[in-house]
Design an enzyme around this catalytic site. Structure first.
Site, PDB file in Angstrom:
ATOM      1  N   LEU A 183       0.870  -1.174   0.000  1.00 11.41           N
ATOM      2  CA  LEU A 183       0.000   0.000   0.000  1.00 11.41           C
ATOM      3  C   LEU A 183       0.910   1.228   0.000  1.00 11.41           C
ATOM      4  O   LEU A 183       1.410   1.644   1.039  1.00 11.41           O
ATOM      5  CB  LEU A 183      -0.917  -0.005   1.224  1.00 11.41           C
ATOM      6  CG  LEU A 183      -2.183  -0.880   1.138  1.00 11.41           C
ATOM      7  CD1 LEU A 183      -1.854  -2.330   0.853  1.00 11.41           C
ATOM      8  CD2 LEU A 183      -2.996  -0.761   2.415  1.00 11.41           C
ATOM      9  N   ILE A 184       1.126   1.781  -1.180  1.00  9.31           N
ATOM     10  CA  ILE A 184       2.138   2.820  -1.349  1.00  9.31           C
ATOM     11  C   ILE A 184       1.499   4.199  -1.443  1.00  9.31           C
ATOM     12  O   ILE A 184       0.517   4.398  -2.154  1.00  9.31           O
ATOM     13  CB  ILE A 184       3.022   2.531  -2.586  1.00  9.31           C
ATOM     14  CG1 ILE A 184       4.195   3.510  -2.647  1.00  9.31           C
ATOM     15  CG2 ILE A 184       2.204   2.551  -3.873  1.00  9.31           C
ATOM     16  CD1 ILE A 184       5.276   3.093  -3.626  1.00  9.31           C
ATOM     17  N   LYS A 265      -8.554   3.706   7.288  1.00 11.22           N
ATOM     18  CA  LYS A 265      -7.576   2.621   7.153  1.00 11.22           C
ATOM     19  C   LYS A 265      -8.279   1.279   6.953  1.00 11.22           C
ATOM     20  O   LYS A 265      -7.818   0.434   6.177  1.00 11.22           O
ATOM     21  CB  LYS A 265      -6.668   2.574   8.386  1.00 11.22           C
ATOM     22  CG  LYS A 265      -5.657   3.706   8.473  1.00 11.22           C
ATOM     23  CD  LYS A 265      -4.606   3.578   7.394  1.00 11.22           C
ATOM     24  CE  LYS A 265      -3.543   4.655   7.508  1.00 11.22           C
ATOM     25  NZ  LYS A 265      -2.695   4.506   8.695  1.00 11.22           N
ATOM     26  N   GLY A 287       3.552   0.639   5.623  1.00 11.16           N
ATOM     27  CA  GLY A 287       4.701   1.297   6.240  1.00 11.16           C
ATOM     28  C   GLY A 287       4.423   1.762   7.652  1.00 11.16           C
ATOM     29  O   GLY A 287       5.104   2.663   8.152  1.00 11.16           O
ATOM     30  N   GLN A 296      -1.984   4.176  14.494  1.00 11.10           N
ATOM     31  CA  GLN A 296      -0.965   3.136  14.572  1.00 11.10           C
ATOM     32  C   GLN A 296      -0.645   2.720  16.007  1.00 11.10           C
ATOM     33  O   GLN A 296       0.462   2.297  16.314  1.00 11.10           O
ATOM     34  CB  GLN A 296       0.304   3.609  13.834  1.00 11.10           C
ATOM     35  CG  GLN A 296       0.053   3.777  12.343  1.00 11.10           C
ATOM     36  CD  GLN A 296       1.216   4.391  11.591  1.00 11.10           C
ATOM     37  OE1 GLN A 296       2.325   4.489  12.115  1.00 11.10           O
ATOM     38  NE2 GLN A 296       0.979   4.812  10.368  1.00 11.10           N
ATOM     39  N   CYS A 456      -7.380  26.073   0.264  1.00  8.18           N
ATOM     40  CA  CYS A 456      -7.381  25.208   1.445  1.00  8.18           C
ATOM     41  C   CYS A 456      -6.234  25.656   2.336  1.00  8.18           C
ATOM     42  O   CYS A 456      -5.440  26.527   1.953  1.00  8.18           O
ATOM     43  CB  CYS A 456      -7.263  23.724   1.075  1.00  8.18           C
ATOM     44  SG  CYS A 456      -5.639  23.271   0.418  1.00  8.18           S
TER      45      CYS A 456
END
Length: 482
Positions: A183-184, A265, A287, A296, A456
């Site tokens: 998953l880059i 996620k 990562g 995480q 933004c």
């Protein structure tokens, strides 16, 4: 020219059948990579090394560099292969080869020998070392930490004069382990984790969740192509791009702010698992590093893992950011990562670090999963070899302005919550609110006689969304950066 490829030590301790399989795969990988430099090149495998012979001297540096980046290789010896008659002949050839290199230096001689001879390796070391010491007045023998180590290899009636030793990246040959899907995102973490799995023998495919239009995707494609071309070009791999803007839009509208990060996620893992299943890939690679961001933590990672039966590998789980950045610098992805955009409006203001399963599942009941199914179904899958041509396309430039005219309207594309917390008010110009995730479907409903200045907080999302709108044919967009 001739190179001797020394195997990664972990290969040499495998059983005979496994070792032979690894060597065979590594030999094929070397052929696949080097055939682009010299079609007449010969690659011959032996029990404890692989021999590469090439005729085109102009390609010597390119071939040597390519070999240092093929997983499974511990180091490369560039050698001159000559016949010899006795120990004195070995000394004379070593003197001719190393005289200039040893002048004014300390040195020692190290010999490896295979075959039947009337002398031992130590006897050759003493004889050659003593001779070099006598014939080169400015040189001096030093057995511990010398300036120069003279490496010689004797094999039957052949002498290998080692002209240089070059370290490889080690690891296992690609293809000895099963395929994985990385998953880059183009940042530091995903690039390094992809490299680590390639180095461990996996063929790494890439899955990219596009949150910001063509410019971001082109940037990530360049990172993926760089990694493949540099470390994994012996095998064909896929690059799968999924337009995740509709999913993000649904999350921002339907999910409580604190749960957004974990839910996003979980959606990514669900989508990637479907892609992995479609192509027969055994595991996902991320990562993630423990505690680096709110999603995480161990609690949140467990909840993310729960949505899929697919194995999720996290090679960086115990690494700190400094270590990851140092690795990115070593493999050459640091510059890509530093210029990769981050997105305003996609991150919760107060994310939970200890999500509760029941609460997450309750929030997800509001989510329309047909949107997720649709974006996976419409995912763009390309052979990574095609990316070199595709990424050369120029992204349309969008004008950035700091002021405004009579026909201009500022378009605030932040999420609704951000707009509520910090409403944008600019004197002398109208401000219209339209969250970025609605631009693809709602921008056409706006007054197209006006020039729309997208804004933004950081200026990244506004630029990417302006690029996207220009690609869709809307010429009346600019980026507002006061």
């Amino acid at each position: 020219m001739k190179f001797i490829i020394k195997l990664f030590p972990e290969i040499t301790i495998k059983s005979q059948s496994v070792r032979l399989r690894f060597i065979k795969i590594l030999t094929g990988n070397i052929r696949n990579v080097l055939k682009h430099y010299d079609e007449t090149l010969a690659v011959v495998r032996h029990w404890d090394n692989i021999e590469v012979r090439a005729k085109d001297e102009n390609q010597r540096l390119a071939i040597r560099d390519a070999l240092t980046r093929i997983p499974g290789i511990h180091h490369i010896l560039e050698v001159e292969d000559v016949p010899f008659t006795d120990m004195h002949d070995i000394f004379e050839k070593a003197l001719a080869q190393y005289r200039e290199q040893l002048e004014g230096k300390t040195f020692c001689v190290r010999v490896k020998r295979r075959g039947k001879h009337e002398f031992s390796s130590i006897e050759v070391e003493r004889y050659v070392g003593g001779g070099l010491n006598q014939h080169i007045e400015s040189a001096r023998v030093k057995l511990t930490n010398p300036d120069v180590t003279v490496h010689l290899e004797v094999e039957d009636d052949r002498l290998l004069l080692i002209k240089g030793r070059y370290e490889g990246i080690g690891g296992f040959p690609i293809g000895t382990q099963e395929d994985v899907l990385s998953l880059i995102s183009g940042g530091f973490d995903s690039g390094v984790s992809s490299y680590m799995l390639m180095r461990r023998g996996c063929r790494v495919h890439y899955c990219f969740f596009n949150l910001g239009g063509a410019a971001h995707e082109i940037g990530v494609r360049q990172v993926a192509h760089y990694l493949w071309n540099r470390f994994g070009s012996s095998h064909r791999v896929r690059f799968v791009a999924i337009n995740f803007e509709p999913v993000v839009g649904e999350i921002l509208e339907k999910v409580d702010d604190g749960q957004m990060g974990v839910v996003l996620k979980r959606m990514m893992v669900r989508a990637a698992s479907k892609v992995a299943e479609r192509y027969g890939v055994q595991a996902l690679v991320t990562g993630e590093a423990l505690g680096q961001v709110s999603s995480q933590t161990l609690t949140n990672l467990r909840l993310i893992d729960n949505v899929s039966d697919t194995l999720i590998l996290r090679p960086l789980i115990s690494y700190d950011k400094e270590h990851i950045i140092n690795l990115a610098r070593q493999i050459g992805t640091e510059d890509f990562a530093r210029t990769m955009p981050e997105y305003c409006g996609v991150i919760s203001k107060s994310p939970t670090v200890k999500a509760i399963k029941a609460k997450i599942e309750a929030e997800e009941e509001n989510f329309d999963f047909s949107i997720l199914d649709k974006v996976v179904e419409e995912a763009n899958n390309v052979d990574i070899r095609e990316i070199a041509q595709q990424t050369q396309q120029e992204v349309v430039e969008v004008e950035t302005v700091s002021g405004f005219g009579a026909n201009d309207v500022i378009l605030d594309i932040r999420s609704v919550d951000e707009q509520d917390d910090k409403p944008l008010k600019v004197e002398g110009v109208d401000v219209v609110s339209l969250p970025f995730y609605k631009l693809s479907t709602k921008f056409g409903d706006l007054d197209q006689s006006k020039t729309w200045l997208l804004w933004c907080e950081r200026g990244v999302m506004s630029r990417l969304q302006a690029l996207y709108l220009r690609e869709q044919g809307f010429a009346n967009v600019k980026v507002y950066r006061p």
